[in-house]
Enzyme design. Structure first.
Site, PDB file in Angstrom:
ATOM      1  N   PHE A  12      52.561  54.736 107.925  1.00  0.00           N
ATOM      2  CA  PHE A  12      53.797  54.314 107.232  1.00  0.00           C
ATOM      3  C   PHE A  12      54.310  52.981 107.784  1.00  0.00           C
ATOM      4  CE2 PHE A  12      58.605  55.278 107.422  1.00  0.00           C
ATOM      5  CZ  PHE A  12      58.871  54.574 106.262  1.00  0.00           C
ATOM      6  N   LEU A  35      42.432  57.031 110.710  1.00  0.00           N
ATOM      7  CA  LEU A  35      42.613  57.693 109.409  1.00  0.00           C
ATOM      8  C   LEU A  35      42.708  59.203 109.603  1.00  0.00           C
ATOM      9  CD1 LEU A  35      40.341  55.617 106.966  1.00  0.00           C
ATOM     10  CD2 LEU A  35      42.774  55.320 107.448  1.00  0.00           C
ATOM     11  N   THR A  36      43.660  59.632 110.412  1.00  0.00           N
ATOM     12  CA  THR A  36      43.980  61.058 110.512  1.00  0.00           C
ATOM     13  C   THR A  36      44.600  61.470 109.185  1.00  0.00           C
ATOM     14  OG1 THR A  36      46.268  60.706 111.230  1.00  0.00           O
ATOM     15  CG2 THR A  36      44.575  60.711 112.961  1.00  0.00           C
ATOM     16  N   ASP A  58      39.122  55.320 116.985  1.00  0.00           N
ATOM     17  CA  ASP A  58      40.128  56.056 117.759  1.00  0.00           C
ATOM     18  C   ASP A  58      40.640  55.183 118.910  1.00  0.00           C
ATOM     19  OD1 ASP A  58      41.493  57.957 119.365  1.00  0.00           O
ATOM     20  OD2 ASP A  58      40.157  59.539 118.639  1.00  0.00           O
ATOM     21  N   GLU A 123      63.941  58.461 119.874  1.00  0.00           N
ATOM     22  CA  GLU A 123      63.922  59.869 120.279  1.00  0.00           C
ATOM     23  C   GLU A 123      63.601  60.045 121.757  1.00  0.00           C
ATOM     24  OE1 GLU A 123      62.037  62.607 117.589  1.00  0.00           O
ATOM     25  OE2 GLU A 123      62.258  61.223 115.913  1.00  0.00           O
ATOM     26  N   SER A 149      58.385  63.444 121.293  1.00  0.00           N
ATOM     27  CA  SER A 149      59.192  62.403 121.948  1.00  0.00           C
ATOM     28  C   SER A 149      58.852  62.279 123.426  1.00  0.00           C
ATOM     29  CB  SER A 149      60.685  62.643 121.718  1.00  0.00           C
ATOM     30  OG  SER A 149      61.068  63.937 122.070  1.00  0.00           O
ATOM     31  N   LYS A 152      55.867  60.006 123.579  1.00  0.00           N
ATOM     32  CA  LYS A 152      56.273  58.608 123.336  1.00  0.00           C
ATOM     33  C   LYS A 152      56.974  58.056 124.577  1.00  0.00           C
ATOM     34  CE  LYS A 152      55.852  56.389 120.230  1.00  0.00           C
ATOM     35  NZ  LYS A 152      54.708  55.528 119.799  1.00  0.00           N
ATOM     36  N   ASN A 177      65.365  56.049 112.828  1.00  0.00           N
ATOM     37  CA  ASN A 177      64.604  56.660 111.731  1.00  0.00           C
ATOM     38  C   ASN A 177      64.380  55.682 110.581  1.00  0.00           C
ATOM     39  OD1 ASN A 177      65.354  59.128 113.168  1.00  0.00           O
ATOM     40  ND2 ASN A 177      64.678  60.143 111.304  1.00  0.00           N
ATOM     41  N   PHE A 188      61.176  63.804 106.364  1.00  0.00           N
ATOM     42  CA  PHE A 188      62.371  64.338 105.706  1.00  0.00           C
ATOM     43  C   PHE A 188      62.648  63.747 104.311  1.00  0.00           C
ATOM     44  CE2 PHE A 188      67.077  64.148 105.221  1.00  0.00           C
ATOM     45  CZ  PHE A 188      67.304  65.504 105.043  1.00  0.00           C
ATOM     46  N   ASN A 247      71.975  64.829 107.660  1.00  0.00           N
ATOM     47  CA  ASN A 247      70.892  65.203 106.742  1.00  0.00           C
ATOM     48  C   ASN A 247      71.455  65.706 105.413  1.00  0.00           C
ATOM     49  OD1 ASN A 247      69.050  64.464 108.629  1.00  0.00           O
ATOM     50  ND2 ASN A 247      68.470  66.530 109.252  1.00  0.00           N
TER      51      ASN A 247
HETATM   52  P1  NAD Z   1      52.343  57.713 110.753  1.00  0.00           P
HETATM   53  O1  NAD Z   1      52.020  59.117 111.177  1.00  0.00           O
HETATM   54  O2  NAD Z   1      52.704  57.445 109.331  1.00  0.00           O
HETATM   55  O3  NAD Z   1      51.117  56.744 111.100  1.00  0.00           O
HETATM   56  C1  NAD Z   1      50.386  56.860 112.270  1.00  0.00           C
HETATM   57  C2  NAD Z   1      49.052  56.138 112.056  1.00  0.00           C
HETATM   58  O4  NAD Z   1      48.306  56.208 113.299  1.00  0.00           O
HETATM   59  C3  NAD Z   1      48.186  56.806 110.991  1.00  0.00           C
HETATM   60  O5  NAD Z   1      47.636  55.821 110.139  1.00  0.00           O
HETATM   61  C4  NAD Z   1      47.089  57.500 111.799  1.00  0.00           C
HETATM   62  O6  NAD Z   1      45.845  57.618 111.102  1.00  0.00           O
HETATM   63  C5  NAD Z   1      46.975  56.599 113.004  1.00  0.00           C
HETATM   64  N1  NAD Z   1      46.429  57.294 114.187  1.00  0.00           N
HETATM   65  C6  NAD Z   1      46.817  58.501 114.673  1.00  0.00           C
HETATM   66  N2  NAD Z   1      46.067  58.805 115.760  1.00  0.00           N
HETATM   67  C7  NAD Z   1      45.219  57.766 115.962  1.00  0.00           C
HETATM   68  C8  NAD Z   1      44.215  57.498 116.936  1.00  0.00           C
HETATM   69  N3  NAD Z   1      43.919  58.385 117.913  1.00  0.00           N
HETATM   70  N4  NAD Z   1      43.540  56.332 116.858  1.00  0.00           N
HETATM   71  C9  NAD Z   1      43.819  55.428 115.857  1.00  0.00           C
HETATM   72  N5  NAD Z   1      44.751  55.655 114.908  1.00  0.00           N
HETATM   73  C10 NAD Z   1      45.445  56.792 114.969  1.00  0.00           C
HETATM   74  O7  NAD Z   1      53.487  57.260 111.740  1.00  0.00           O
HETATM   75  P2  NAD Z   1      54.645  56.176 111.541  1.00  0.00           P
HETATM   76  O8  NAD Z   1      55.860  56.858 111.059  1.00  0.00           O
HETATM   77  O9  NAD Z   1      54.098  55.017 110.805  1.00  0.00           O
HETATM   78  O10 NAD Z   1      54.904  55.769 113.058  1.00  0.00           O
HETATM   79  C11 NAD Z   1      54.169  54.702 113.659  1.00  0.00           C
HETATM   80  C12 NAD Z   1      54.720  54.432 115.044  1.00  0.00           C
HETATM   81  O11 NAD Z   1      56.114  54.135 114.955  1.00  0.00           O
HETATM   82  C13 NAD Z   1      54.613  55.604 115.991  1.00  0.00           C
HETATM   83  O12 NAD Z   1      54.278  55.097 117.264  1.00  0.00           O
HETATM   84  C14 NAD Z   1      56.002  56.215 116.000  1.00  0.00           C
HETATM   85  O13 NAD Z   1      56.259  56.829 117.237  1.00  0.00           O
HETATM   86  C15 NAD Z   1      56.845  54.981 115.822  1.00  0.00           C
HETATM   87  N6  NAD Z   1      58.165  55.192 115.197  1.00  0.00           N
HETATM   88  C16 NAD Z   1      58.277  55.781 113.970  1.00  0.00           C
HETATM   89  C17 NAD Z   1      59.532  55.909 113.390  1.00  0.00           C
HETATM   90  C18 NAD Z   1      59.708  56.514 112.005  1.00  0.00           C
HETATM   91  O14 NAD Z   1      60.847  56.685 111.561  1.00  0.00           O
HETATM   92  N7  NAD Z   1      58.630  56.822 111.289  1.00  0.00           N
HETATM   93  C19 NAD Z   1      60.668  55.472 114.066  1.00  0.00           C
HETATM   94  C20 NAD Z   1      60.513  54.861 115.317  1.00  0.00           C
HETATM   95  C21 NAD Z   1      59.255  54.716 115.857  1.00  0.00           C
END
Ligand code: NAD
Length: 325
Positions: A12, A35-36, A58, A123, A149, A152, A177, A188, A247
Site C-alpha cells: 500500500f 509479494l506476500t 525476501d 504504534e 508494533s 516495528k 494511520n 479498517f 472509528n
Molecule cells: P502492506 O502490508 O500493504 O505492504 C507490505 C509490503 O511488504 C507488501 O508488498 C509485501 O509483499 C512486502 N513484504 C512483506 N514481507 C516481505 C519480505 N520478507 N521481503 C520483501 N517484501 C516483503 O503494508 P503498508 O501498509 O504498505 O506498510 C508499509 C510500511 O509502512 C510498514 O513498514 C508499516 O509498518 C509502515 N506503516 C504503515 C502505516 C499504515 O497506515 N499502513 C502507517 C505507518 C507506518
C-alpha cells in the site's frame, strides 16, 4: 537522477511512494518485494518500465539484498508484515521480516555506505487514554502493545543503533494511520468500503470509540521524499496530518458518503489489547523539513478513496477470499 531501492514497493504505502517518485523526480526505482498476500504487482501497473523494475525476493535473504543495496544510491525500507490481527495469530513472520529483514538491509547498507530511510509507525509509542490531551513526539518513550508494533519498535531501535555505532547515514520516520487507494482489504477503511460494495454491513471492533490520527497515503509519500531531500542524517521525524477521528466517526462518514443510514453497522468482539488513541505532533517535520499535508479534508480524501474501490474491484476482489479465511 538517482537509483532508489524501495523494499515493500508492491504494498500500500510503498507503491504510493513509487508512483510519487516517478511523478515528481527523474529517479529510477528498483522495488524489492516478496509479494506476500499483501503485495500486489497490479499496484505498480502502468509505471514506465525504463524507470521501475520489480525484483521478487525476501528482505531477509542477504544474497538478494546485498547486490541491490550496492547498486542503489538510497534504500527506502517499507517492507514489513503490517497487520496487527495477523501478528496476534502468527507472530513469527513479523519477527523474521520486520526485525531480521531490517537487520539484513542495515548490514548491506553499512557495507556499502548507502543512505537508508526506515519507514515506521506511531504504534511503537503504544496508546494514549481517550481523554488524554497529550500527543506523541520524537522523544516519546517506546511502549508497543502488539507483536506487530513491538517488531516495528525493535526495527527502529536497530536503525538508531546502526546510526550511533556505525555512523550509518540513516533517517527514521514514524507515521500515523494512512488511508487511500491500493490498501489491502484487511485494513479498517477498505474493509468497511468493500463490505458495503458487496452488500454487507460494516463491522466495528468493540465500542468503536478508539481514536486514530489519519493521513492520506500520498501526503505520507511526499513527506518521505521531503526527508530524503531535506532531512538531517541521524534524525527521526513523526509524520501526521493532525486529523483525529474515532472509528465510529469514520464508519458513519463512509456510510453517509455511500448513501446509507449512518447507523447501518454492527459491533463485533474487540481485538485483544486494542490500542485506544494514537495522536502525534508533526511540528518537527513541518518546521525543519518544510513539509505539510496537501489533503487537508479527510471527507474529500475518503470520498475519492471510496470511488477508487468502486472503480477497481478487479484489484481488490481476488484478495477477499484469502482475507475472510
Ligand atoms: P502492506 O502490508 O500493504 O505492504 C507490505 C509490503 O511488504 C507488501 O508488498 C509485501 O509483499 C512486502 N513484504 C512483506 N514481507 C516481505 C519480505 N520478507 N521481503 C520483501 N517484501 C516483503 O503494508 P503498508 O501498509 O504498505 O506498510 C508499509 C510500511 O509502512 C510498514 O513498514 C508499516 O509498518 C509502515 N506503516 C504503515 C502505516 C499504515 O497506515 N499502513 C502507517 C505507518 C507506518
Amino acid at each position: 537522477m538517482m537509483d532508489l531501492l524501495v523494499t515493500g514497493g508492491a504494498g500500500f504505502l510503498g507503491s504510493s511512494f513509487v508512483r510519487h517518485v516517478i511523478a515528481h523526480t527523474d529517479h529510477r526505482v528498483t522495488v524489492l518485494d516478496k509479494l506476500t498476500y499483501a503485495g500486489n504487482r497490479a499496484s505498480l501497473a502502468g509505471l514506465p518500465e525504463n524507470r521501475v523494475r520489480l525484483v521478487v525476493g525476501d528482505v531477509i535473504d542477504p544474497d538478494v539484498v546485498d547486490p541491490l543495496v550496492e547498486a542503489a544510491d538510497m534504500v527506502i525500507h517499507y517492507a514489513a508484515e503490517s497487520h496487527n490481527d495477523r501478528s496476534l495469530s502468527a507472530p513469527r513472520a513479523f519477527v523474521d521480516t520486520n526485525i531480521v529483514g531490517t537487520l539484513t538491509l542495515l548490514e548491506a547498507a553499512r557495507r556499502h555506505g548507502t543512505r537508508f530511510h526506515h519507514i515506521s509507525t506511531d504504534e511503537v509509542f503504544g496508546d494514549l487514554a481517550l481523554d488524554d490531551p497529550a500527543r506523541f513526539t520524537e522523544g516519546s518513550p517506546y511502549n508497543p502493545s502488539s507483536p506487530y508494533s513491538s517488531t516495528k519498535a525493535g526495527s527502529d531501535l536497530l536503525v538508531r543503533a546502526w546510526i550511533r555505532s556505525f555512523d550509518l547515514p540513516a533517517t527514521v520516520s514514524n507515521c500515523s494511520n494512512n488511508y487511500g487507494p491500493y490498501q489491502h482489504v484487511e485494513k479498517f477503511i477498505p474493509r468497511q468500503i468493500t463490505r458495503i460494495l458487496r452488500g454487507l454491513r460494516p463491522q466495528v471492533y468493540g465500542s468503536g470509540e478508539n481514536i486514530r490520527d489519519w493521513i492520506h497515503v500520498d501526503d505520507h509519500s511526499a513527506a518521505v521524499l521531503a526527508i530524503l531531500e531535506r532531512g538531517s542524517i541521524g534524525e527521526t521525524y513523526l509524520i501526521g496530518a493532525e486529523d483525529e477521528r474515532s472509528n465510529l466517526e469514520v464508519i458513519e462518514l463512509i456510510l453517509s458518503l455511500m448513501g446509507l443510514p449512518s447507523t447501518a453497522y454492527d459491533h463485533v468482539a474487540d481485538r485483544p489489547g486494542h490500542d485506544r488513541r494514537y495522536a502525534l505532533d508533526p511540528r518537527k517535520i513541518r518546521t525543519e523539513v518544510g513539509w505539510s499535508p496537501q489533503h487537508e479534508h479527510f471527507t474529500s480524501g475518503l470520498a475519492q478513496t471510496i470511488e477508487w474501490y468502486r472503480a477497481n474491484p478487479s484489484w481488490w476482489a481476488p484478495t477477499i477470499a484469502g482475507d475472510e479465511a
